[in-house]
Design a protein around this motif. Structure first.
Motif, PDB file in Angstrom:
ATOM      1  N   HIS A   1       0.845  -1.209   0.000  1.00  0.00           N
ATOM      2  CA  HIS A   1       0.000   0.000   0.000  1.00  0.00           C
ATOM      3  C   HIS A   1       0.880   1.260   0.000  1.00  0.00           C
ATOM      4  O   HIS A   1       0.691   2.155  -0.819  1.00  0.00           O
TER       5      HIS A   1
ATOM      6  N   HIS B   1       3.335   8.205   4.483  1.00  0.00           N
ATOM      7  CA  HIS B   1       2.084   8.895   4.866  1.00  0.00           C
ATOM      8  C   HIS B   1       1.309   8.157   5.955  1.00  0.00           C
ATOM      9  O   HIS B   1       0.585   8.769   6.724  1.00  0.00           O
ATOM     10  N   ASP B   2       1.461   6.827   6.018  1.00  0.00           N
ATOM     11  CA  ASP B   2       0.731   6.038   7.031  1.00  0.00           C
ATOM     12  C   ASP B   2       1.664   5.612   8.158  1.00  0.00           C
ATOM     13  O   ASP B   2       1.496   4.525   8.732  1.00  0.00           O
TER      14      ASP B   2
ATOM     15  N   HIS C   1      -3.532  13.449   5.215  1.00  0.00           N
ATOM     16  CA  HIS C   1      -3.896  12.619   4.055  1.00  0.00           C
ATOM     17  C   HIS C   1      -5.313  12.028   4.132  1.00  0.00           C
ATOM     18  O   HIS C   1      -5.898  11.721   3.099  1.00  0.00           O
TER      19      HIS C   1
ATOM     20  N   ASP D   1      -3.528   8.408  -2.321  1.00  0.00           N
ATOM     21  CA  ASP D   1      -4.081   7.414  -1.396  1.00  0.00           C
ATOM     22  C   ASP D   1      -5.498   7.002  -1.816  1.00  0.00           C
ATOM     23  O   ASP D   1      -5.901   5.854  -1.635  1.00  0.00           O
TER      24      ASP D   1
HETATM   25 FE   LIG Z   1      -2.806   5.145   3.055  1.00  0.00          FE
END
Ligand SMILES: [Fe+2]
Length: 208
Positions: A37, A67-68, A105, A148
């Motif tokens: 991902h 981002h995560d 995000h 995303d």
């Molecule tokens: Fe994500």
């Protein structure tokens, strides 16, 4: 504003992949689901940025990759929200540019309220809203939001397919999901214009 180098970002990426793999395996998900991902979001961001004169593709890739960053904290304890968890982790490392992406995000529709994000702890959403009100979205925030939105778990996909998947998973009411689709398509249109090309073409989601 500080950003990790590509090498530093890779190390941080490997670190969170180990963490998320542990929790994903416990939840019956295939190994590497989160890793793939993160990579797909980073690749989307890099490709779109490479068509946008005002955005740096390497910076876009790094922001997408991380981002995560807070995901494992949310997996560990559902009282955490991955956005604020990632923000705090990145701020503590001094990488404020990644911190803001971690936080921003999830909020592509711009409606940062606990009612609009009922699956996350209300106190975290209120805190996110407060931080973002002092740091309005820039084009990198928007880029990672869009990138995303075009990854369903670990596959690059069109926005509607991704949002239909989210709606089914979290039982999101039809009127809420149609509002989110509308905002998501506005965001895509913003980048279609910046790139001078349909983002779906850039990502190979449309051939005509
Ligand atoms: Fe994500």
């Amino acid at each position: 504003m500080t950003l990790p180098t590509k090498e530093e970002a890779r190390e941080l990426f490997d670190y969170i992949c180990q963490k998320t793999d542990y929790f994903n395996c416990r939840n019956g998900l295939p190994e590497g689901t989160s890793r793939r991902h993160y990579l797909r979001v980073a690749e989307n961001a890099e490709r779109i940025a490479s068509k946008t004169p005002s955005l740096n593709p390497e910076k876009a890739y790094i922001l997408g990759l991380l981002h995560d960053y807070g995901e494992f904290k949310e997996q560990k304890d559902r009282r955490n929200f991955h956005g604020t968890a990632g923000y705090d982790e990145m701020m503590s490392l001094g990488f404020d540019e990644v911190a803001r992406t971690c936080l921003s995000h999830s909020f592509f529709d711009g409606c940062i309220t606990p009612e609009n994000y009922p699956s996350y702890p209300a106190d975290c959403i209120l805190r996110a809203a407060e931080i973002i009100s002092d740091n309005p979205f820039d084009d990198y925030d928007r880029l990672i939001q869009l990138s995303d939105l075009m990854v369903k778990t670990d596959q690059v996909t069109a926005i509607d397919e991704r949002l239909d998947f989210v709606a089914a998973k979290y039982h999101v009411p039809a009127d809420v999901i149609s509002f989110k689709k509308e905002r998501a398509h506005e965001l895509k249109k913003y980048f279609d214009n910046l790139c001078g090309e349909d983002v779906y073409h850039i990502l190979g989601l449309k051939n005509d």
